[in-house]
Design an enzyme around this catalytic site. Structure first.
Site, short mmCIF file in Angstrom:
data_model
loop_
_atom_site.label_atom_id
_atom_site.label_comp_id
_atom_site.label_asym_id
_atom_site.label_seq_id
_atom_site.Cartn_x
_atom_site.Cartn_y
_atom_site.Cartn_z
N ASP A 67 18.34 -25.38 2.50
CA ASP A 67 19.24 -25.78 3.37
C ASP A 67 19.06 -25.00 4.83
OD1 ASP A 67 21.07 -27.38 4.38
OD2 ASP A 67 22.90 -26.33 3.59
N HIS B 57 12.34 -28.54 10.16
CA HIS B 57 12.05 -29.29 8.99
C HIS B 57 10.49 -28.94 8.97
CE1 HIS B 57 15.73 -31.25 8.35
NE2 HIS B 57 15.38 -32.09 9.12
N LEU C 157 2.27 -22.87 -12.56
CA LEU C 157 3.72 -23.45 -12.24
C LEU C 157 3.82 -24.83 -11.98
CD1 LEU C 157 6.41 -22.66 -10.62
CD2 LEU C 157 5.05 -22.83 -8.57
#
Ligand code: IPE
Ligand code: IPE
Ligand code: MG
Length: 273
Positions: free
Chosen positions: A42, A59, A153
């Site tokens: 955020d 962004h 991962l």
């Protein structure tokens, strides 16, 4: 890089020679890593506004943080990383921002697949992918296939995701299966419910991080976070880097996870080595 001082004096050495610099990463207990970290990324919009820029600029820079944190998790040997990239509710943002975010998503997936493969990372997504533009769905599908044999991962992107959507979809599917006779109501256990969630093949997150000073969950993994340790930081997502991640992990490692038991019970269960 942020440095911690570890200073100690040995009997035979002059003090000046005995100053060691230890990076934050070195202070992580590698035996106590969370298997699954979930992050609410955020603060992109506020980061950009503070710089007098458009929200999309935030962004764009947020992608740098994604790269850095994914790499950091892969280096540490974290097994699962879930990143909340776009919520069901984010569709209600101004059209230009939604379009910009979708274009960024397509562009990023296309560019990052070679790096994912280089780092042995397997890509997954949770959420209502059918809501995404066609080209985004196509890029995602290709990226899933191209990374499917990687064994390091597991990177799980939450896209057009919300917990309430996920729970609604699970309940709907359970109802369909009960109606069809393939599932009996009396057979339903907590495990059954878990199997109907979009996260069925992943363990629950043990550590949830939210950046940018907001103390809420915003419809993210409500069921799966039941016993996660929550870590909030004021750092905006585009400024979040590996050292911030290490701080969160170290904080997690200093907590006592009790799962409803007493502290004494938990400490008795831990063998003293
Ligand atoms: C997070 O940053 C990214 C998405 C939700 C897509 P925000 O865009 O929510 O940034 P703020 O919270 O407005 O600063
Ligand atoms: C949560 O952030 C969703 C993502 C990070 C993708 P929001 O910025 O949408 O959450 P609220 O609106 O502050 O609760
Ligand atoms: Mg926000």
């Amino acid at each position: 890089m942020q440095l911690n001082f570890i200073t100690f004096a040995a009997q035979s050495q002059p003090l000046g020679q005995m100053i060691f610099y230890m990076s934050l990463k070195d202070t992580i207990n590698m035996q106590k890593l969370p298997r699954h970290i979930a992050i609410i990324m955020d603060g992109n919009g506020r980061w950009a506004k503070e710089k007098g820029e458009d929200r999309l600029f935030g962004h764009l820079h947020g992608v740098e943080s994604v790269r850095n944190i994914v790499e950091g998790c892969a280096e540490l040997g974290i097994e699962y990383l879930t990143l909340y990239a776009f919520s069901t509710e984010n569709w209600d943002r101004p059209a230009y921002e939604v379009t910009g975010l979708m274009e960024l998503l397509v562009d990023t997936i296309r560019k990052e697949v070679p790096t994912l493969n280089k780092n042995n990372i397997k890509l997954h997504a949770i959420g209502d992918i059918s809501m995404l533009p066609e080209n985004a769905q196509k890029e995602l599908k290709e990226a899933f296939e191209e990374t499917s044999t990687n064994t390091g991962l597991n990177l799980i992107m939450a896209l057009s995701y919300s917990s309430r959507w996920e729970l609604m979809a699970a309940v709907k599917q359970i109802a369909i299966d009960v109606k069809a006779g393939s599932l009996q109501p009396e057979q339903i256990t907590q495990d059954t419910l878990q199997q109907y969630l979009s996260t069925s093949s992943f363990p629950d997150p043990e550590l949830m991080v939210r950046t940018s000073g907001e103390y809420r969950i915003s419809n993210f993994l409500l069921y799966q976070l039941a016993y996660a340790e929550l870590y909030f930081t004021n750092t905006r997502w585009p400024d979040f880097r590996k050292d911030n991640l290490y701080e969160a992990i170290i904080d997690f490692q200093n907590r006592e996870r009790r799962f409803g038991k007493t502290g004494d019970q938990i400490r008795e269960e831990i063998p003293i080595s």
